[in-house]
Design an enzyme around this catalytic site. Structure first.
Site, PDB file in Angstrom:
ATOM      1  N   PRO A   1      37.307 100.924 154.600  1.00 51.91           N
ATOM      2  CA  PRO A   1      37.687 102.231 153.887  1.00 51.91           C
ATOM      3  C   PRO A   1      37.581 101.827 152.363  1.00 51.91           C
ATOM      4  O   PRO A   1      37.729 100.956 151.960  1.00 51.91           O
ATOM      5  CB  PRO A   1      39.370 102.221 154.193  1.00 51.91           C
ATOM      6  CG  PRO A   1      39.539 101.424 155.420  1.00 51.91           C
ATOM      7  CD  PRO A   1      38.471 100.430 155.346  1.00 51.91           C
ATOM      8  N   CYS A   2      37.125 103.193 151.793  1.00 52.71           N
ATOM      9  CA  CYS A   2      36.449 102.755 150.373  1.00 52.71           C
ATOM     10  C   CYS A   2      37.129 103.886 149.475  1.00 52.71           C
ATOM     11  O   CYS A   2      36.227 104.025 148.488  1.00 52.71           O
ATOM     12  CB  CYS A   2      34.810 103.051 150.574  1.00 52.71           C
ATOM     13  SG  CYS A   2      34.541 104.448 151.511  1.00 52.71           S
ATOM     14  N   GLN A   3      38.353 104.251 149.548  1.00 50.29           N
ATOM     15  CA  GLN A   3      38.824 105.120 148.807  1.00 50.29           C
ATOM     16  C   GLN A   3      38.933 104.562 147.344  1.00 50.29           C
ATOM     17  O   GLN A   3      38.667 105.287 146.285  1.00 50.29           O
ATOM     18  CB  GLN A   3      40.219 105.439 148.983  1.00 50.29           C
ATOM     19  CG  GLN A   3      40.479 106.214 150.116  1.00 50.29           C
ATOM     20  CD  GLN A   3      40.722 105.350 151.508  1.00 50.29           C
ATOM     21  OE1 GLN A   3      40.157 104.498 151.825  1.00 50.29           O
ATOM     22  NE2 GLN A   3      41.255 105.953 152.670  1.00 50.29           N
TER      23      GLN A   3
ATOM     24  N   ASN B   1      29.286 101.448 152.635  1.00 50.21           N
ATOM     25  CA  ASN B   1      30.343 101.956 151.769  1.00 50.21           C
ATOM     26  C   ASN B   1      29.974 103.225 150.971  1.00 50.21           C
ATOM     27  O   ASN B   1      28.556 103.627 150.959  1.00 50.21           O
ATOM     28  CB  ASN B   1      30.766 100.814 150.756  1.00 50.21           C
ATOM     29  CG  ASN B   1      32.113 100.909 150.469  1.00 50.21           C
ATOM     30  OD1 ASN B   1      32.791 101.809 149.871  1.00 50.21           O
ATOM     31  ND2 ASN B   1      32.902 100.025 151.124  1.00 50.21           N
TER      32      ASN B   1
END
Length: 353
Positions: free
Chosen positions: A78-80, A119
Site C-alpha cells: 500500500p502506497c498512500q 508502487n
C-alpha cells in the site's frame, strides 16, 4: 506443481493484476497474501487452486507456506504515504510506508532469483529521492542488483495512460533492462466499442456484446477470449443533477465545462482536481482509472459513469475475470490494480533471461 515450474509469490496482491500477468507469461503462482477480504475473494475466484492468506502480512511466515524456493516474489505494498496526490499522510510516520519492509523480509527469507516491487510514481521523489535509494540499499545488502523505472501502461498495449514505478531485482548478476515500448497505442474506442449500451444506475450481471468478435479491435478480441458475454455491467447510480452536469462535458473536457449555475454546491472550485468530471476521449488512451466512481469519469458517448466491465477493460482485465464484494469494493480493486498486460510485459522480459 511440476518441479520445473517457475513459482511466483504475490504479496499485497489485491485482486491479482500482477498474478494474472505473471500467469500469462508462464509463471505459476505458489501463494498470495492479501489482507482485504473482498480483494482476497476476487483473487481466489480467478486463480483457482492458489492459496490466499487473508491476514496481516507481518504475521505471515513465508517459509511455512513456500514448499520450494520461488523463482520470483512480487507485489505492491500500500502506497498512500508515497502518493503525490496525498499530502496529508506523506510522512515517515505513515505505517503504510513501513510495509515495504515486509516485502524485503519475504525476499530475504525465501531468496528468490528475482523480485518485482511496484508502487506509485510519487515514490521517486518522496523524501527527496532518498526512499528509493534506501530500498535499493536494503536489497543490495541481501544480495540483489536492482533496476527501476516509471513505466506507462499505454506503452505496453493497455488503453490507459497510467504510470507506475517498478523496481526489478535479481541475485544472478543479470543487468536487467525493462521491456521495449509498443509502437501502437490502444484508444478507448478500440477498448470499449463492443460493450453494451448502458444507462445511469444499470446493474446487469450478464449482458450481450454489441458487436461480433469479427468486428472488434485486436485488443477487444483478446479481452473476449474465454468469454461468451460481458459480465458485471454495473454502473453507479448518480443523482439527476450530476447527469445534467455530464451533458455539458465533451470528450476530453472536465468539470470546467460545466456551467457555473450547476456547480453552486462547490464552495471553492479552485480545489477541483483536473481529473474530476472527466469525459474520456474515444481516440486516446484513457486517463488513469483510479477511484473512477469518486472522480466521476464519464463514458465517451453516454452520459453516465463507467461500468465495472468498462473500467476492467481499460485496465486490461479479460472479460471472464469476476470481481467479488460490494460495488464500491470492486471499483476500488480495479482502480488499485496493476494492469495485467503491463505486468505480463515485465514478467516476459524477466523470463527472457
Amino acid at each position: 506443481m511440476k518441479t520445473q515450474d517457475k513459482i511466483g509469490i504475490d504479496i499485497f496482491s489485491g485482486a491479482g493484476g500482477l498474478s494474472l500477468g505473471a500467469e500469462s507469461a508462464g509463471i505459476k503462482i505458489g501463494f498470495a497474501v492479501e489482507k482485504d477480504i473482498s480483494a482476497a475473494k476476487t483473487f481466489e475466484r480467478n486463480h483457482p487452486g492458489v492459496k490466499v492468506l487473508c491476514e496481516d502480512i507481518a504475521k505471515v511466515d513465508p517459509k511455512i507456506h513456500s514448499v520450494n524456493k520461488p523463482f520470483i516474489i512480487f507485489g505492491g505494498p500500500p502506497c498512500q504515504g508515497f502518493s503525490l496526490s496525498n499530502t496529508k499522510t506523506r510522512s515517515d510516520e505513515n505505517n503504510n510506508n513501513k510495509l515495504f519492509w515486509e516485502f524485503v523480509r519475504f525476499v530475504d527469507d525465501l531468496q528468490p532469483d528475482w523480485f518485482l516491487f511496484e508502487n506509485v510514481e510519487g515514490i521517486t521523489n518522496y523524501n527527496k529521492g532518498n526512499t528509493v535509494l534506501k530500498i535499493k540499499e536494503c536489497f543490495k545488502q541481501i544480495g540483489y542488483d536492482t533496476r527501476e523505472a516509471v513505466l506507462y501502461a499505454s506503452d505496453y498495449g493497455v488503453p490507459q495512460h497510467r504510470n507506475r514505478f517498478f523496481m526489478v531485482g535479481n541475485r544472478l548478476g543479470i543487468n536487467f533492462e525493462f521491456p521495449e515500448k509498443h509502437d501502437k497505442k490502444i484508444n478507448v474506442r478500440e477498448a470499449l466499442a463492443d460493450l453494451p449500451v448502458l444507462n445511469n444506475g444499470d446493474s446487469f450481471p450478464v449482458a450481450q456484446y454489441s458487436l461480433p468478435v469479427t468486428d472488434v479491435s485486436e485488443y477487444a478480441a483478446r479481452m473476449r477470449i474465454d468469454s461468451q458475454a460481458p459480465l458485471q455491467n454495473f454502473v453507479s447510480k448518480n443523482q439527476d443533477y450530476v447527469i445534467e452536469r455530464y451533458r455539458h462535458i465533451k470528450q476530453g473536457e472536465n468539470w470546467k465545462a460545466i456551467p457555473p449555475e450547476l456547480m453552486k454546491n462547490y464552495s471553492n472550485k479552485e480545489n477541483c482536481h483536473s481529473g474530476i468530471y472527466k469525459r474520456l476521449d474515444a481516440e486516446k488512451p484513457a486517463v488513469v482509472i483510479s477511484n473512477y466512481r469518486k472522480n466521476m469519469l464519464i463514458h465517451p458517448f453516454q452520459d453516465r459513469g463507467l461500468s465495472v466491465r468498462e473500467a476492467a477493460r481499460l485496465q486490461s482485465f479479460p472479460d471472464h475475470f469476476v470481481f467479488e464484494g460490494p460495488l464500491s469494493h470492486i471499483q476500488q480493486q480495479i482502480g488499485n490494480a496493476v494492469p495485467p498486460l503491463l505486468a505480463e510485459a515485465i514478467f516476459r522480459k524477466i523470463l527472457s533471461y
